[in-house]
Write an enzyme that holds these catalytic residues in place. Structure first.
Site, short mmCIF file in Angstrom:
data_model
loop_
_atom_site.label_atom_id
_atom_site.label_comp_id
_atom_site.label_asym_id
_atom_site.label_seq_id
_atom_site.Cartn_x
_atom_site.Cartn_y
_atom_site.Cartn_z
N ASN A 10 -24.40 -46.85 94.75
CA ASN A 10 -25.09 -48.07 95.18
C ASN A 10 -26.25 -47.76 96.13
O ASN A 10 -27.37 -48.25 95.95
CB ASN A 10 -24.11 -49.04 95.84
CG ASN A 10 -23.08 -49.57 94.87
OD1 ASN A 10 -23.29 -49.51 93.67
ND2 ASN A 10 -21.96 -50.06 95.37
N THR A 19 -67.73 -75.96 86.62
CA THR A 19 -66.50 -76.66 86.96
C THR A 19 -66.04 -77.35 85.68
O THR A 19 -66.87 -77.84 84.90
CB THR A 19 -66.69 -77.70 88.08
OG1 THR A 19 -67.53 -78.76 87.63
CG2 THR A 19 -67.29 -77.06 89.33
N HIS A 20 -64.76 -77.38 85.46
CA HIS A 20 -64.21 -77.96 84.24
C HIS A 20 -64.78 -77.33 82.97
O HIS A 20 -64.89 -77.98 81.93
CB HIS A 20 -64.43 -79.49 84.19
CG HIS A 20 -63.98 -80.21 85.41
ND1 HIS A 20 -62.68 -80.61 85.60
CD2 HIS A 20 -64.65 -80.59 86.53
CE1 HIS A 20 -62.57 -81.22 86.77
NE2 HIS A 20 -63.77 -81.22 87.37
N SER A 30 -62.78 -54.24 64.30
CA SER A 30 -61.84 -54.97 63.45
C SER A 30 -61.39 -54.08 62.30
O SER A 30 -62.15 -53.24 61.82
CB SER A 30 -62.51 -56.23 62.91
OG SER A 30 -61.77 -56.78 61.84
N ASN A 40 -64.51 -56.13 69.37
CA ASN A 40 -63.63 -57.08 70.05
C ASN A 40 -63.32 -56.64 71.49
O ASN A 40 -63.08 -55.46 71.73
CB ASN A 40 -62.32 -57.21 69.28
CG ASN A 40 -62.54 -57.67 67.86
OD1 ASN A 40 -63.35 -58.56 67.61
ND2 ASN A 40 -61.84 -57.04 66.92
N TYR A 95 -22.24 -55.59 96.12
CA TYR A 95 -22.83 -55.10 94.89
C TYR A 95 -22.17 -55.73 93.68
O TYR A 95 -20.95 -55.88 93.63
CB TYR A 95 -22.69 -53.57 94.80
CG TYR A 95 -23.18 -53.05 93.46
CD1 TYR A 95 -24.54 -52.99 93.17
CD2 TYR A 95 -22.28 -52.68 92.46
CE1 TYR A 95 -25.00 -52.55 91.94
CE2 TYR A 95 -22.72 -52.24 91.22
CZ TYR A 95 -24.08 -52.18 90.97
OH TYR A 95 -24.53 -51.76 89.75
N LYS A 114 -33.54 -53.09 87.10
CA LYS A 114 -34.31 -51.84 87.06
C LYS A 114 -35.36 -51.87 85.94
O LYS A 114 -36.53 -51.55 86.15
CB LYS A 114 -33.35 -50.67 86.88
CG LYS A 114 -33.96 -49.31 87.13
CD LYS A 114 -32.97 -48.20 86.77
CE LYS A 114 -31.72 -48.23 87.60
NZ LYS A 114 -30.81 -47.11 87.26
#
Length: 433
Positions: free
Chosen positions: A112, A156-157, A279, A287, A318, A326
């Site tokens: 551990n 913006t947007h 491609s 690309n 534990y 992990k």
């Protein structure tokens, strides 16, 4: 699989159950193995300091651990299905070479705290790499912000909004990556605690010199409580993944910008050829695959974070569930750091298309300048806003992008980027690394 460390006489081991229990551990431990060996060396020295190993045995173990690290690095020793995990592999190798002396290496230690210290050392190394990548990206952005500055649309947007500049774009990401590096440094300071010597989570009846192993392994402090050492597993991994995710979010937005800017519809940016691919069917295509996978890399980090968080619905002490954390941690950092590592060179080499940038600036994008100028002359802002909206189509008459940017004197605006302040933050960051 070699003899199990926990094997009890008379208990038959079902191979199917063992395969399930071991999972991918022996493969994942290849990432942690060098750190596990390093921690084992510190533990051996600590045992010698309290008289549990004589100097000759200590020297033999240290020599064999060094040889094991060299053999592993050179590919002469391979972690494979012979072993349950990296920990058992270390003990098996030492026992093979040194007999009973090798069997003493686990005295006062549990798997551990062994996995805790190895993964903690690994996580420290990953965060140091994260800091380096963010610092490098910020450096390139600062250099380019302080160099050429071309007018470009600010959005913006996803709609053209006001006049901006390439220098402002680079300065924005410079500050972002400086903050990301600082967050990673703070996270590194948080997790920089030594769990070695906490055993299975309740300490051992030995006067282990934990202060020595803390110093020997380069930790900033001792993780005192054995119970907290177990509680911190997963918690510290989440903190590390959060720091990584912060940088990957900024990378994702930068990659989105470049994905748009490289389209024919925008045409603002030319990527280095090495960062594009062809491609398989369309001969005319190049690309931006690297940029697209940079954009996608956040997903791996988010998935890793989610899996670790879901594993932590546990009581104290534990629990074997934590073994699955992990793989999440290693996968998330592997994808995220690989993407960030490619960023500085990309930023350094990308080329702006000045004519395309200039052509995308429309007269209406000066309307905000018009409204604010009228407000400065005494017109109430709402009235100035209404007038500017009504005449937006002609707002650019007699104006230029350069003049608009030169008038942007608010701190951080194009005329006052405060690059000196960002440089100072970068220098402080680099100096503390």
């Amino acid at each position: 699989m070699s003899g199990l460390l926990w094997q009890k006489e008379g208990v038959e081991v079902d191979p199917r159950i063992m395969r399930f229990l071991a999972g991918d551990d022996v493969l994942l431990d290849r990432e942690l193995f060098a750190h596990d060996v390093q921690a084992s060396k510190a533990h051996v020295e600590g045992l010698a300091r309290i008289g549990l190993l004589d100097q000759a045995s200590c020297d033999d173990l240290l020599r064999e651990l060094d040889l094991l690290a060299q053999d592993f690095a050179a590919g002469r020793f391979v972690l494979d299905e012979r072993f349950e995990d990296g920990h058992s592999a270390i003990e098996a190798r030492l026992t093979e070479r040194l007999g009973d002396t090798g069997r003493k290496v686990h005295t006062g230690r549990s798997r551990n705290d062994q996995v805790l210290v190895a993964s903690r050392l690994w996580l420290k190394a990953q965060l140091a790499e994260l800091i380096a990548h963010c610092t490098a990206a910020a450096r390139v952005c600062l250099d380019r912000a302080g160099g050429e500055s071309l007018p470009m649309p600010g959005y913006t947007h996803l709609q053209r909004a006001v006049v901006s500049s390439t220098a402002m774009w680079f300065a924005g990401f410079a500050e972002a990556f400086i903050d990301d590096a600082r967050r990673a440094q703070d996270t590194l300071a948080l997790i920089d605690a030594n769990p070695l010597g906490t055993a299975a989570g309740y300490g051992v009846n030995l006067p282990l010199d934990r202060d020595f192993t803390t110093q020997r392994l380069g930790f900033a402090r001792l993780q005192i409580s054995p119970i907290y050492a177990q509680l911190s597993r997963g918690k510290f991994e989440l903190a590390g993944l959060d720091a990584l995710a912060s940088a990957l979010l900024d990378l994702r937005r930068l990659a989105w910008d470049l994905s748009l800017f490289t389209t024919s519809e925008y045409g603002f940016v030319q990527l280095p050829a090495a960062y594009t691919t062809g491609s398989s069917i369309m001969p005319n295509k190049r690309n931006p695959d690297v940029v697209e996978l940079m954009r996608a890399s956040y997903a791996a980090v988010a998935a890793a974070r989610c899996e670790v968080e879901q594993l932590l619905s546990l009581p104290s002490g534990y629990q074997r569930d934590l073994q699955f954390s992990k793989g999440s941690m290693i996968h998330g950092f592997g994808r995220g750091l690989a993407a960030l590592a490619l960023l500085p060179d990309l930023l350094r080499a990308l080329e702006w298309n000045a004519p395309k940038l200039a052509a995308a600036i429309e007269p209406a994008m000066y309307a905000t300048d018009v409204a604010i100028e009228q407000a400065v002359s005494g017109v109430p802002f709402r009235e100035a806003y209404r007038r500017a909206a009504e005449t937006a189509a002609s707002a650019g008459d007699g104006r230029s992008p350069e003049a608009s940017l030169a008038a942007r004197v608010s701190p951080g605006g194009a005329a006052d980027l405060r690059l000196d302040e960002l440089e100072a933050r970068w220098a402080a960051l680099a100096g503390s690394a």
